[in-house]
Design an enzyme around this catalytic site. Structure first.
Site, PDB file in Angstrom:
ATOM      1  N   LYS A 206       0.827  -1.210   0.000  1.00 16.23           N
ATOM      2  CA  LYS A 206       0.000   0.000   0.000  1.00 16.23           C
ATOM      3  C   LYS A 206       0.861   1.260   0.000  1.00 16.23           C
ATOM      4  O   LYS A 206       0.657   2.167  -0.790  1.00 16.23           O
ATOM      5  CB  LYS A 206      -0.937  -0.003   1.206  1.00 16.23           C
ATOM      6  CG  LYS A 206      -1.940   1.156   1.213  1.00 16.23           C
ATOM      7  CD  LYS A 206      -2.780   1.164   2.482  1.00 16.23           C
ATOM      8  CE  LYS A 206      -3.715  -0.002   2.545  1.00 16.23           C
ATOM      9  NZ  LYS A 206      -4.657   0.077   3.686  1.00 16.23           N
ATOM     10  N   GLU A 212      10.043  -5.819   3.957  1.00 16.47           N
ATOM     11  CA  GLU A 212      10.215  -7.140   3.356  1.00 16.47           C
ATOM     12  C   GLU A 212       9.858  -7.119   1.870  1.00 16.47           C
ATOM     13  O   GLU A 212      10.592  -7.665   1.030  1.00 16.47           O
ATOM     14  CB  GLU A 212       9.325  -8.170   4.077  1.00 16.47           C
ATOM     15  CG  GLU A 212       9.662  -8.384   5.535  1.00 16.47           C
ATOM     16  CD  GLU A 212       8.856  -7.503   6.479  1.00 16.47           C
ATOM     17  OE1 GLU A 212       8.716  -7.880   7.656  1.00 16.47           O
ATOM     18  OE2 GLU A 212       8.367  -6.437   6.032  1.00 16.47           O
ATOM     19  N   GLY A 267      -5.423  -5.266   5.655  1.00 17.02           N
ATOM     20  CA  GLY A 267      -4.578  -6.200   4.912  1.00 17.02           C
ATOM     21  C   GLY A 267      -5.137  -7.607   4.855  1.00 17.02           C
ATOM     22  O   GLY A 267      -5.149  -8.254   3.807  1.00 17.02           O
ATOM     23  N   ARG A 268      -5.641  -8.099   5.990  1.00 14.19           N
ATOM     24  CA  ARG A 268      -6.140  -9.480   6.033  1.00 14.19           C
ATOM     25  C   ARG A 268      -7.519  -9.610   5.417  1.00 14.19           C
ATOM     26  O   ARG A 268      -8.076 -10.714   5.381  1.00 14.19           O
ATOM     27  CB  ARG A 268      -6.137  -9.995   7.467  1.00 14.19           C
ATOM     28  CG  ARG A 268      -6.901  -9.145   8.469  1.00 14.19           C
ATOM     29  CD  ARG A 268      -6.540  -9.552   9.898  1.00 14.19           C
ATOM     30  NE  ARG A 268      -7.103  -8.672  10.906  1.00 14.19           N
ATOM     31  CZ  ARG A 268      -6.577  -7.515  11.284  1.00 14.19           C
ATOM     32  NH1 ARG A 268      -5.467  -7.076  10.710  1.00 14.19           N
ATOM     33  NH2 ARG A 268      -7.129  -6.790  12.240  1.00 14.19           N
ATOM     34  N   GLU A 353      -4.792 -12.235  14.088  1.00 15.84           N
ATOM     35  CA  GLU A 353      -4.417 -10.824  13.997  1.00 15.84           C
ATOM     36  C   GLU A 353      -5.603  -9.934  14.341  1.00 15.84           C
ATOM     37  O   GLU A 353      -5.430  -8.822  14.850  1.00 15.84           O
ATOM     38  CB  GLU A 353      -3.899 -10.504  12.589  1.00 15.84           C
ATOM     39  CG  GLU A 353      -3.155  -9.173  12.508  1.00 15.84           C
ATOM     40  CD  GLU A 353      -2.394  -9.000  11.208  1.00 15.84           C
ATOM     41  OE1 GLU A 353      -1.206  -9.356  11.166  1.00 15.84           O
ATOM     42  OE2 GLU A 353      -2.998  -8.522  10.222  1.00 15.84           O
ATOM     43  N   HIS A 384      -3.509 -38.707  10.460  1.00 16.15           N
ATOM     44  CA  HIS A 384      -2.297 -39.482  10.709  1.00 16.15           C
ATOM     45  C   HIS A 384      -1.209 -38.615  11.327  1.00 16.15           C
ATOM     46  O   HIS A 384      -0.035 -38.998  11.316  1.00 16.15           O
ATOM     47  CB  HIS A 384      -1.813 -40.106   9.397  1.00 16.15           C
ATOM     48  CG  HIS A 384      -2.765 -41.126   8.850  1.00 16.15           C
ATOM     49  ND1 HIS A 384      -2.642 -42.476   9.112  1.00 16.15           N
ATOM     50  CD2 HIS A 384      -3.880 -40.997   8.092  1.00 16.15           C
ATOM     51  CE1 HIS A 384      -3.627 -43.130   8.511  1.00 16.15           C
ATOM     52  NE2 HIS A 384      -4.395 -42.254   7.890  1.00 16.15           N
ATOM     53  N   LYS A 558       8.590  -4.498  14.164  1.00 15.09           N
ATOM     54  CA  LYS A 558       9.090  -3.739  13.010  1.00 15.09           C
ATOM     55  C   LYS A 558       9.971  -2.571  13.464  1.00 15.09           C
ATOM     56  O   LYS A 558      11.034  -2.312  12.888  1.00 15.09           O
ATOM     57  CB  LYS A 558       7.918  -3.201  12.182  1.00 15.09           C
ATOM     58  CG  LYS A 558       7.114  -4.252  11.448  1.00 15.09           C
ATOM     59  CD  LYS A 558       6.016  -3.566  10.642  1.00 15.09           C
ATOM     60  CE  LYS A 558       5.146  -4.547   9.901  1.00 15.09           C
ATOM     61  NZ  LYS A 558       4.067  -3.874   9.140  1.00 15.09           N
TER      62      LYS A 558
END
Length: 593
Positions: A206, A212, A267-268, A353, A384, A558
């Site tokens: 954005k 990153e 964001g999510r 979050e 399993h 951050k």
């Protein structure tokens, strides 16, 4: 005590829990022949059976009272109407506007946002069609064969999950890749597979300043220019999902190829926005619109259905019931569909979050648990791996079991081409005339038999009496056939051996599950499923009186990383942190090459 834990609805649930927590679901089913009909509903092509929960009609009435006390319906309307319910950032919460398929205006600060939403969708449609048709070409005139989405968090998890889930709808010959981790290995391993001439990079940030994402983007740019040599070629191979036109242009991307989204898109919750560009390119814009339509249908269901018939509300309240009154700390999402293998990971972020908060809307620390740990893997792999703990462990783990009625792959289809090596070692290709393939119907039948069996086993368990009879029957069979039926029992299955083994063969049962089924995993169905879970999370956040739409906890790490980075580059002993952090940094610096 907080206002919530002192409230009438909360106290009523506490008293009710004391009585119902001792009851067995097995007994409930025996006494209630219509329990399945009573505790199930269907909406937007999704069927929910929540009868295998430790609930009664009274439980649900008390949970609906809790929702009414929390004003869930009022908060829901505020969200849909564009009010700034994300009060710590003074923002509206309008991912629902991104998939609003009606002509209903949605206002933010007196402005209808829908014209802007539609303009970005039109831009996405034009661009995705040009990539898929081959009209968009790279610096050597070749069409794109590989799309690389570079983002992190919501700019990565949503598109990854959806493109994996909807692989059957992808354009043949078009591949999509995702790079998120700042660990250079993630980018390096992706680039090894690619040809710069036919690769398009989508940079999703954005602000166009995310550390990153920009680190990966700059390295991808350098890799590309090592082949292209000409910076003007960047405009043909890089596009941006951003609002920072200045930084986008500085990078070398033509701002005509910048796709906008807004600060009211968390964001999510952003896969519905321009962040979904990789989805639209991969599965086609028509299918992306189907994804939006499915989500819109669930939005309308959530917005209009009464609490007692509202699927996200019911799921949210059941989660509160186990989290706050049974002390459950986790919740498993278990899709019986390999295409949905990233669905649990997506909602790890979506839920944790959102509701991983210990401060309420009043600014005070809460005195009750909030968001659970979300986890899961596809069935039958999980059976399993970790189901043992769900069945016989000491922790109560509510679980959602999700399955399609029909598989996307009823037949095992061979490739369109068979490769053969000729006598001289050259490679020749022979096209297959038939694509009928081998039937795979039995696979899905076996898969669903496990789906049904697991929820039944978790509900019923196995009593000591049943286990004893089972062991005796097995012992009798062993004697009649002269076989050892169980290494731990010895030959013949004597009563002493049975008594010793019996406690290990007993299952307490009474483990709660929801069963969620749908016809087939189509783009529309997936859209409805995602929206259903989004609204479930919303309901829980409102009940817990927290802000589900900020994520300040992400920011501290951050900030500290920015302070540490220059210290790693300098050749001096670090002493500005606690002894552990200083020691670790200095150990790293003294041992690196």
């Amino acid at each position: 005590m907080s206002k919530l834990t002192k409230s009438k609805a909360w106290k009523a649930l506490q008293e009710h829990h004391k009585k119902i927590s001792k009851k067995q679901m097995r007994e409930m089913f025996a006494k209630e022949p219509k329990r399945f009909e009573k505790f199930s509903l269907e909406a937007c092509g999704i069927f929910l059976d929540y009868s295998k929960n430790r609930i009664s009609e009274k439980t649900m009435r008390l949970l609906y009272d809790l929702a009414k006390q929390a004003n869930v319906e009022s908060w829901r309307d505020k969200m849909f109407n564009g009010e700034k319910i994300n009060f710590t950032e003074n923002r509206a919460v309008l991912h629902t506007a991104l998939r609003n398929r009606s002509n209903r205006p949605i206002m933010v600060d007196g402005k209808d946002v829908m014209p802007d939403v539609k303009a970005v969708l039109a831009h996405m449609k034009e661009f995705s069609n040009s990539i898929r048709s081959g009209e968009w070409t790279g610096y050597t005139g070749r069409a794109m064969t590989d799309i690389v989405n570079i983002g992190i968090g919501g700019s990565d998890l949503g598109p990854v999950m959806v493109t994996e889930a909807l692989k059957p709808y992808a354009k043949p010959g078009l591949r999509v890749h995702f790079v998120s981790n700042v660990d250079g290995t993630h980018l390096a391993e992706t680039l090894k597979q690619l040809n710069p001439e036919t690769t398009l990079f989508i940079i999703a940030s954005k602000t166009f300043t995310t550390q990153e994402t920009l680190t990966n983007a700059e390295s991808a740019r350098a890799w590309f220019l090592n082949s292209a040599k000409d910076e003007a070629a960047i405009a043909k191979h890089f596009v941006a999902l951003s609002t920072n036109a200045k930084e986008v242009a500085k990078f070398g991307i033509d701002t005509k190829n910048m796709f906008e989204f807004w600060d009211w898109v968390g964001g999510r919750y952003s896969l519905w926005s321009a962040i979904g560009l990789s989805i639209a390119v991969y599965i086609g814009f028509e299918n992306f619109e189907e994804l939006l339509s499915g989500a819109f249908e669930m939005d309308e269901h959530f917005r209009t259905a009464p609490l007692e018939k509202n699927m996200p509300v019911i799921l949210g309240l059941l989660g509160v019931w186990y989290n706050n009154f049974f002390g459950a700390q986790t919740h498993a999402i278990l899709p019986y569909d390999q295409y949905m293998h990233r669905f649990p990971a997506y909602f790890q972020q979506g839920d944790m979050e959102s509701n991983g908060k210990y401060v309420g809307r009043d600014g005070k620390e809460v005195d009750y648990t909030t968001g659970p740990v979300i986890w899961g893997e596809p069935g039958t792999n999980g059976q399993h791996a970790f189901y043992q703990l769900i069945h016989q462990g000491t922790k109560l783990i509510p679980a959602d079991f999700i399955a399609p009625i029909e598989t996307q792959n009823p037949r095992l289809r061979p490739s369109a081409f068979v490769r053969r090596t000729t006598a001289d070692g050259s490679d020749s290709g022979r096209r297959l005339d038939s694509l009928s393939g081998q039937a795979l119907g039995e696979h899905h039948t076996i898969l669903l038999s496990n789906f049904f069996a697991q929820t039944e086993a978790l509900m019923k368990g196995k009593t000591a009496k049943e286990a004893r009879e089972e062991l005796r029957a097995a012992g009798m069979l062993a004697r009649s056939t002269s076989r050892v039926f169980d290494r731990s029992l010895g030959a013949g299955g004597k009563e002493a051996d049975i008594k010793k083994l019996l406690p290990h063969k007993v299952f307490a049962g009474n483990r709660p599950t929801n069963s969620i089924m749908f016809k087939k995993l189509t783009p529309r169905t997936l859209g409805s499923l995602i929206a259903m879970y989004e609204h479930k999370i919303f309901v829980q956040g409102i009940v817990w009186t927290i802000n589900s739409f900020d994520q300040w906890g992400v920011e501290l790490g951050k900030q500290l990383a920015k302070a540490i980075l220059p210290e790693l580059k300098a050749d001096v002993v670090v002493s500005t942190h606690d002894s552990s952090t200083n020691g670790l940094i200095n150990y790293f610096k003294s041992h690196r090459s």
